[in-house]
Design an enzyme around this catalytic site. Structure first.
Site, PDB file in Angstrom:
ATOM      1  N   PRO A 283     135.695 102.947   6.704  1.00 30.08           N
ATOM      2  CA  PRO A 283     136.528 101.946   6.037  1.00 30.08           C
ATOM      3  C   PRO A 283     135.869 101.443   4.749  1.00 30.08           C
ATOM      4  CG  PRO A 283     135.423 100.986   7.952  1.00 30.08           C
ATOM      5  CD  PRO A 283     135.135 102.452   7.984  1.00 30.08           C
ATOM      6  N   ASP A 284     136.685 101.042   3.764  1.00 32.92           N
ATOM      7  CA  ASP A 284     136.091 100.376   2.601  1.00 32.92           C
ATOM      8  C   ASP A 284     135.897  98.902   2.959  1.00 32.92           C
ATOM      9  OD1 ASP A 284     138.577  99.176   2.302  1.00 32.92           O
ATOM     10  OD2 ASP A 284     139.105 100.216   0.458  1.00 32.92           O
ATOM     11  N   PHE A 285     135.583  98.055   1.993  1.00 31.56           N
ATOM     12  CA  PHE A 285     135.293  96.653   2.295  1.00 31.56           C
ATOM     13  C   PHE A 285     136.499  95.752   2.112  1.00 31.56           C
ATOM     14  CE2 PHE A 285     131.311  98.664   1.273  1.00 31.56           C
ATOM     15  CZ  PHE A 285     130.482  98.197   2.274  1.00 31.56           C
ATOM     16  N   ARG A 286     137.212  95.920   0.989  1.00 35.25           N
ATOM     17  CA  ARG A 286     138.174  94.891   0.587  1.00 35.25           C
ATOM     18  C   ARG A 286     139.633  95.274   0.710  1.00 35.25           C
ATOM     19  NH1 ARG A 286     133.653  94.618  -2.245  1.00 35.25           N
ATOM     20  NH2 ARG A 286     132.523  92.651  -2.128  1.00 35.25           N
TER      21      ARG A 286
ATOM     22  N   GLN B 293     127.655 102.964  -4.992  1.00 38.58           N
ATOM     23  CA  GLN B 293     127.408 101.729  -4.241  1.00 38.58           C
ATOM     24  C   GLN B 293     127.381 102.027  -2.746  1.00 38.58           C
ATOM     25  OE1 GLN B 293     130.031  98.364  -6.187  1.00 38.58           O
ATOM     26  NE2 GLN B 293     130.984 100.332  -6.566  1.00 38.58           N
ATOM     27  N   ASN B 294     127.646 103.286  -2.393  1.00 39.40           N
ATOM     28  CA  ASN B 294     127.785 103.624  -0.977  1.00 39.40           C
ATOM     29  C   ASN B 294     126.440 103.937  -0.344  1.00 39.40           C
ATOM     30  OD1 ASN B 294     130.446 103.351  -1.581  1.00 39.40           O
ATOM     31  ND2 ASN B 294     130.917 105.537  -1.572  1.00 39.40           N
ATOM     32  N   ILE B 295     126.381 103.719   0.971  1.00 43.63           N
ATOM     33  CA  ILE B 295     125.154 103.973   1.716  1.00 43.63           C
ATOM     34  C   ILE B 295     125.379 105.056   2.773  1.00 43.63           C
ATOM     35  CG2 ILE B 295     124.125 101.698   1.335  1.00 43.63           C
ATOM     36  CD1 ILE B 295     125.369 100.757   3.927  1.00 43.63           C
ATOM     37  N   ASP B 296     126.488 105.796   2.634  1.00 41.61           N
ATOM     38  CA  ASP B 296     126.798 106.828   3.635  1.00 41.61           C
ATOM     39  C   ASP B 296     126.119 108.163   3.333  1.00 41.61           C
ATOM     40  OD1 ASP B 296     128.442 108.013   1.607  1.00 41.61           O
ATOM     41  OD2 ASP B 296     130.129 106.795   2.242  1.00 41.61           O
TER      42      ASP B 296
ATOM     43  N   HIS C 251     123.053 100.447  -4.274  1.00 37.98           N
ATOM     44  CA  HIS C 251     122.937  99.450  -3.212  1.00 37.98           C
ATOM     45  C   HIS C 251     122.015  99.918  -2.085  1.00 37.98           C
ATOM     46  CE1 HIS C 251     126.883  97.283  -4.603  1.00 37.98           C
ATOM     47  NE2 HIS C 251     125.859  97.090  -5.395  1.00 37.98           N
TER      48      HIS C 251
ATOM     49  N   CYS D 122     109.962  94.981   6.348  1.00 40.77           N
ATOM     50  CA  CYS D 122     109.952  93.588   6.773  1.00 40.77           C
ATOM     51  C   CYS D 122     110.404  92.728   5.590  1.00 40.77           C
ATOM     52  CB  CYS D 122     108.538  93.189   7.202  1.00 40.77           C
ATOM     53  SG  CYS D 122     108.367  91.409   7.473  1.00 40.77           S
TER      54      CYS D 122
ATOM     55  N   CYS E 278     108.756  92.828  12.603  1.00 36.06           N
ATOM     56  CA  CYS E 278     107.593  93.433  11.967  1.00 36.06           C
ATOM     57  C   CYS E 278     106.388  93.444  12.919  1.00 36.06           C
ATOM     58  CB  CYS E 278     107.246  92.642  10.714  1.00 36.06           C
ATOM     59  SG  CYS E 278     105.807  93.234   9.848  1.00 36.06           S
TER      60      CYS E 278
ATOM     61  N   CYS F   5     103.704  90.886  11.054  1.00 38.50           N
ATOM     62  CA  CYS F   5     103.874  89.433  10.897  1.00 38.50           C
ATOM     63  C   CYS F   5     105.030  88.871  11.715  1.00 38.50           C
ATOM     64  CB  CYS F   5     104.051  89.084   9.415  1.00 38.50           C
ATOM     65  SG  CYS F   5     105.718  89.407   8.803  1.00 38.50           S
TER      66      CYS F   5
ATOM     67  N   SER G 292     136.416  98.525  -6.172  1.00 36.08           N
ATOM     68  CA  SER G 292     137.189  97.373  -6.656  1.00 36.08           C
ATOM     69  C   SER G 292     136.516  96.723  -7.859  1.00 36.08           C
ATOM     70  CB  SER G 292     137.341  96.347  -5.524  1.00 36.08           C
ATOM     71  OG  SER G 292     136.066  95.872  -5.130  1.00 36.08           O
TER      72      SER G 292
ATOM     73  N   CYS H 251     141.910 109.400  -4.437  1.00 43.40           N
ATOM     74  CA  CYS H 251     140.958 110.105  -5.314  1.00 43.40           C
ATOM     75  C   CYS H 251     140.780 111.575  -4.944  1.00 43.40           C
ATOM     76  CB  CYS H 251     139.625 109.369  -5.389  1.00 43.40           C
ATOM     77  SG  CYS H 251     138.832 109.116  -3.804  1.00 43.40           S
TER      78      CYS H 251
HETATM   79  P1  OAD Z   1     135.830  97.810  -2.045  1.00 39.03           P
HETATM   80  O1  OAD Z   1     136.336  97.851  -0.658  1.00 39.03           O
HETATM   81  O2  OAD Z   1     135.623  96.490  -2.659  1.00 39.03           O
HETATM   82  O3  OAD Z   1     136.823  98.628  -2.995  1.00 39.03           O
HETATM   83  C1  OAD Z   1     137.313  99.902  -2.634  1.00 39.03           C
HETATM   84  C2  OAD Z   1     138.350 100.337  -3.672  1.00 39.03           C
HETATM   85  O4  OAD Z   1     138.708 101.687  -3.409  1.00 39.03           O
HETATM   86  C3  OAD Z   1     139.614  99.505  -3.644  1.00 39.03           C
HETATM   87  O5  OAD Z   1     140.014  99.218  -4.973  1.00 39.03           O
HETATM   88  C4  OAD Z   1     140.629 100.443  -2.960  1.00 39.03           C
HETATM   89  O6  OAD Z   1     141.944 100.257  -3.427  1.00 39.03           O
HETATM   90  C5  OAD Z   1     140.117 101.797  -3.391  1.00 39.03           C
HETATM   91  N1  OAD Z   1     140.429 102.899  -2.472  1.00 39.03           N
HETATM   92  C6  OAD Z   1     140.438 102.899  -1.112  1.00 39.03           C
HETATM   93  N2  OAD Z   1     140.747 104.105  -0.618  1.00 39.03           N
HETATM   94  C7  OAD Z   1     140.935 104.925  -1.714  1.00 39.03           C
HETATM   95  C8  OAD Z   1     141.283 106.302  -1.877  1.00 39.03           C
HETATM   96  N3  OAD Z   1     141.487 107.134  -0.839  1.00 39.03           N
HETATM   97  N4  OAD Z   1     141.405 106.775  -3.147  1.00 39.03           N
HETATM   98  C9  OAD Z   1     141.217 105.967  -4.207  1.00 39.03           C
HETATM   99  N5  OAD Z   1     140.883 104.670  -4.110  1.00 39.03           N
HETATM  100  C10 OAD Z   1     140.740 104.148  -2.883  1.00 39.03           C
HETATM  101  O7  OAD Z   1     134.492  98.701  -2.075  1.00 39.03           O
HETATM  102  P2  OAD Z   1     133.362  98.719  -3.199  1.00 39.03           P
HETATM  103  O8  OAD Z   1     133.918  98.548  -4.542  1.00 39.03           O
HETATM  104  O9  OAD Z   1     132.522  99.917  -2.934  1.00 39.03           O
HETATM  105  O10 OAD Z   1     128.003  95.876  -1.196  1.00 39.03           O
HETATM  106  O11 OAD Z   1     132.524  97.429  -2.799  1.00 39.03           O
HETATM  107  C11 OAD Z   1     131.389  97.106  -3.551  1.00 39.03           C
HETATM  108  C12 OAD Z   1     130.317  96.494  -2.691  1.00 39.03           C
HETATM  109  O12 OAD Z   1     130.833  95.387  -1.942  1.00 39.03           O
HETATM  110  C13 OAD Z   1     129.773  97.389  -1.604  1.00 39.03           C
HETATM  111  O13 OAD Z   1     128.762  98.271  -2.064  1.00 39.03           O
HETATM  112  C14 OAD Z   1     129.197  96.431  -0.617  1.00 39.03           C
HETATM  113  C15 OAD Z   1     130.326  95.436  -0.587  1.00 39.03           C
HETATM  114  O14 OAD Z   1     129.986  94.166  -0.186  1.00 39.03           O
HETATM  115  C16 OAD Z   1     127.075  95.291  -0.449  1.00 39.03           C
HETATM  116  O15 OAD Z   1     127.187  95.175   0.741  1.00 39.03           O
HETATM  117  C17 OAD Z   1     125.911  94.783  -1.199  1.00 39.03           C
END
Ligand code: OAD
Length: 282
Positions: free
Chosen positions: A35-38, A108-111, A128, A136, A160, A163, A202, A243
């Site tokens: 899943p993405d985040f937002r 920004q991904n960690i996968d 990220h 630690c 740790c 410590c 995003s 994408c």
């Molecule tokens: P977001 O979840 O904020 O944004 C994902 C974006 O990808 C959104 O604009 C979606 O519309 C779009 N999207 C989803 N599926 C898609 C698809 N199949 N094709 C094209 N676009 C698609 O994720 P990030 O921008 O990566 O950081 O979030 C940034 C950072 O916020 C992450 O690295 C993480 C998070 O908190 C930390 O934890 C420090």
């Protein structure tokens, strides 16, 4: 749209885009099942009610982690890399590398799917961080990943050995600095870029979100929604689509379809191979 993508393909085919810089986020991995985040219904932040967080981002906040590390460690198991196959988009990045035109992928991904798809480490900036090492948060002492995994698998929180401070994988939390490599390469690569591809992000989190503003070359966006200031520059190409679909179209326009699909097919075999190895080890 399509005619604009044809322009991008023309740049690639004519050898006018030889320093492609790619800036990506969680949206390039959603089709892998992560899943993405937002995203409103499917995003991680919309589905964390079970963790009873004061606000969704707290799960990745260093201050909150100090008080309640269980929240992050409840999720860490699910987020841990190794279970997923790269997407067509990831394979497209490997294809750009094979064509000799990939300058860098800022992710920004960690996968780690970029690497799994075949993009070499030196072409990747893990903006990220990653799960590759753990430290630690108080004294900085490293903990071996096998040790951390064993503690996690036992349902415990790692502390740790030196410590007793909390140990955390080197993924960047809110309130922490990005890796030095990000700040070293961002200015150089944004200056050298002759084509920028932004995808699946995003652009809500800084300083990463500033990267696309720092370039003066043509910029392409592959994202389900419009983000950042895309569309403001005359040379911007905005493709509001999935994408994977978008890069398949771009590959077709370049005459690279067979090559892209063959590279992607190979990631399925690698995955099966990886599973077999994992079974042999465990
Ligand atoms: P977001 O979840 O904020 O944004 C994902 C974006 O990808 C959104 O604009 C979606 O519309 C779009 N999207 C989803 N599926 C898609 C698809 N199949 N094709 C094209 N676009 C698609 O994720 P990030 O921008 O990566 O950081 O979030 C940034 C950072 O916020 C992450 O690295 C993480 C998070 O908190 C930390 O934890 C420090």
């Amino acid at each position: 749209g399509s005619s604009e993508l044809a322009g991008v393909a023309a740049l690639l085919k004519a050898g006018k885009a030889r320093n492609v810089v790619v800036m990506v986020g969680a949206g390039i991995s959603t089709s892998a099942g992560i899943p993405d985040f937002r995203s409103p219904k499917t995003g991680l932040y919309a589905n964390l009610s079970r963790l009873k967080l004061p606000y969704a981002e707290a799960v990745f906040d260093i201050g909150y982690f100090r008080r309640r590390p269980e929240a992050f460690y409840t999720l860490a198991d699910e987020l841990y890399p190794g279970k997923f196959r790269p997407t067509v988009f990831h394979s497209f990045l490997a294809l750009l590398e094979r064509k000799g035109v990939l300058r860098r992928v800022f992710t920004q991904n960690i996968d780690t799917l970029e690497h799994l798809a075949g993009v070499p480490e030196d072409k990747i900036v893990w903006a990220h961080g990653s799960f590759a090492a753990n430290h630690c948060i108080d004294c900085g002492t490293e903990m071996a990943t096998a040790t951390l995994k064993a503690i996690m698998d036992a349902g415990k929180i790692p502390h740790c050995a030196r410590c007793k401070g909390l140990v955390k994988p080197d993924i960047v939390f809110f309130g922490e600095n990005l890796p030095a490599r990000f700040f070293e390469l961002a200015p150089v690569d944004t200056r050298a870029a002759d084509l920028v591809i932004v995808a699946g992000t995003s652009l809500q989190v800084h300083p990463f979100a500033d990267l696309p503003n720092q370039v003066s070359c043509p910029r392409v966006l592959f994202n389900l929604e419009r983000v950042g200031d895309f569309g403001r520059r005359k040379t911007d190409v905005t493709v509001l689509a999935d994408c994977d679909t978008a890069v398949r179209e771009l590959a077709t326009l370049c005459g690279w379809t067979a090559e892209l699909e063959a590279m992607w097919a190979k990631t399925a075999m690698e995955e099966t191979k990886g599973e077999a190895e994992g079974e042999a080890e465990g």
